[in-house]
Scaffold this motif. Sequence first.
Motif, PDB file in Angstrom:
ATOM      1  N   GLN A 172       0.075   2.966  10.745  1.00 61.85           N
ATOM      2  CA  GLN A 172      -0.770   2.312  11.735  1.00 61.85           C
ATOM      3  C   GLN A 172      -1.799   3.263  12.347  1.00 61.85           C
ATOM      4  O   GLN A 172      -2.462   2.916  13.299  1.00 61.85           O
ATOM      5  CB  GLN A 172       0.095   1.715  12.852  1.00 61.85           C
ATOM      6  N   LYS A 173      -1.909   4.477  11.797  1.00 60.36           N
ATOM      7  CA  LYS A 173      -2.860   5.453  12.326  1.00 60.36           C
ATOM      8  C   LYS A 173      -4.032   5.628  11.370  1.00 60.36           C
ATOM      9  O   LYS A 173      -3.856   5.740  10.171  1.00 60.36           O
ATOM     10  CB  LYS A 173      -2.173   6.797  12.546  1.00 60.36           C
ATOM     11  N   VAL A 174      -5.219   5.664  11.957  1.00 64.55           N
ATOM     12  CA  VAL A 174      -6.440   5.878  11.204  1.00 64.55           C
ATOM     13  C   VAL A 174      -7.044   7.194  11.665  1.00 64.55           C
ATOM     14  O   VAL A 174      -7.143   7.446  12.860  1.00 64.55           O
ATOM     15  CB  VAL A 174      -7.461   4.740  11.452  1.00 64.55           C
ATOM     16  N   GLU A 185      -5.342   4.018  16.564  1.00 62.48           N
ATOM     17  CA  GLU A 185      -4.365   3.065  16.051  1.00 62.48           C
ATOM     18  C   GLU A 185      -5.082   1.945  15.328  1.00 62.48           C
ATOM     19  O   GLU A 185      -6.092   1.436  15.793  1.00 62.48           O
ATOM     20  CB  GLU A 185      -3.513   2.502  17.188  1.00 62.48           C
ATOM     21  N   LEU A 186      -4.510   1.563  14.194  1.00 60.20           N
ATOM     22  CA  LEU A 186      -5.061   0.470  13.407  1.00 60.20           C
ATOM     23  C   LEU A 186      -4.568  -0.840  14.006  1.00 60.20           C
ATOM     24  O   LEU A 186      -3.367  -1.058  14.143  1.00 60.20           O
ATOM     25  CB  LEU A 186      -4.609   0.596  11.950  1.00 60.20           C
ATOM     26  N   GLU A 187      -5.490  -1.686  14.391  1.00 57.37           N
ATOM     27  CA  GLU A 187      -5.113  -2.964  14.990  1.00 57.37           C
ATOM     28  C   GLU A 187      -4.704  -3.934  13.890  1.00 57.37           C
ATOM     29  O   GLU A 187      -5.250  -3.911  12.791  1.00 57.37           O
ATOM     30  CB  GLU A 187      -6.273  -3.516  15.808  1.00 57.37           C
ATOM     31  N   PRO A 188      -3.711  -4.798  14.169  1.00 54.61           N
ATOM     32  CA  PRO A 188      -3.248  -5.762  13.163  1.00 54.61           C
ATOM     33  C   PRO A 188      -4.393  -6.635  12.666  1.00 54.61           C
ATOM     34  O   PRO A 188      -5.248  -7.054  13.440  1.00 54.61           O
ATOM     35  CB  PRO A 188      -2.209  -6.602  13.918  1.00 54.61           C
ATOM     36  N   GLY A 189      -4.412  -6.874  11.381  1.00 56.47           N
ATOM     37  CA  GLY A 189      -5.436  -7.713  10.782  1.00 56.47           C
ATOM     38  C   GLY A 189      -6.716  -6.977  10.436  1.00 56.47           C
ATOM     39  O   GLY A 189      -7.648  -7.577   9.915  1.00 56.47           O
ATOM     40  N   THR A 190      -6.777  -5.678  10.709  1.00 57.50           N
ATOM     41  CA  THR A 190      -7.967  -4.896  10.395  1.00 57.50           C
ATOM     42  C   THR A 190      -7.768  -4.224   9.046  1.00 57.50           C
ATOM     43  O   THR A 190      -6.743  -3.599   8.810  1.00 57.50           O
ATOM     44  CB  THR A 190      -8.205  -3.810  11.462  1.00 57.50           C
ATOM     45  N   SER A 191      -8.740  -4.394   8.159  1.00 57.68           N
ATOM     46  CA  SER A 191      -8.629  -3.721   6.863  1.00 57.68           C
ATOM     47  C   SER A 191      -9.723  -2.671   6.765  1.00 57.68           C
ATOM     48  O   SER A 191     -10.907  -2.970   6.868  1.00 57.68           O
ATOM     49  CB  SER A 191      -8.717  -4.728   5.714  1.00 57.68           C
TER      50      SER A 191
END
Length: 139
Positions: A20-22, A54-60
């Motif tokens: 979940q980390k970018v 943090e990568l937000e849900p639904g983000t590609s």
Amino acid sequence: MSSSTDCIAKTGVVQSIEGQKVFVKVISVSACASCHAKGACTASDTSERIIEAELEPGTSLKPGQIVSVQADVKAGNAALFYGYILPFLLVFAVLVIAALLTSEVVAGLVSLGVLLPYYAVLYLLRDRMGKRFKFSIQA
């Protein structure tokens, strides 16, 4: 983040994604780095920084993609306070008090020496502080 005036934004390139980390590479450029005379001047400065968000849900996202990394202005002001203003005030206060009690040399050394425990405490609290300083990503 409610509006563009409430956040600080930088453009960067996605380096990698781990769970979940970018990790985004942002190139910081000083004001004089874009000057026409920078070739004749040694003051120009550019540096690369890796920002973890943090990568937000639904983000590609994919590595190499250009994104905007945003932080709340209040968080930026808090970082400025803890990183620069508070240590300056601490050094100044210790310098004045120590100068009244001891010699100038000792006062100078003690006032600079107070930075070691200050930044050690900040380092030990980095996880707690990291929760306060969150970055978001806009693709």
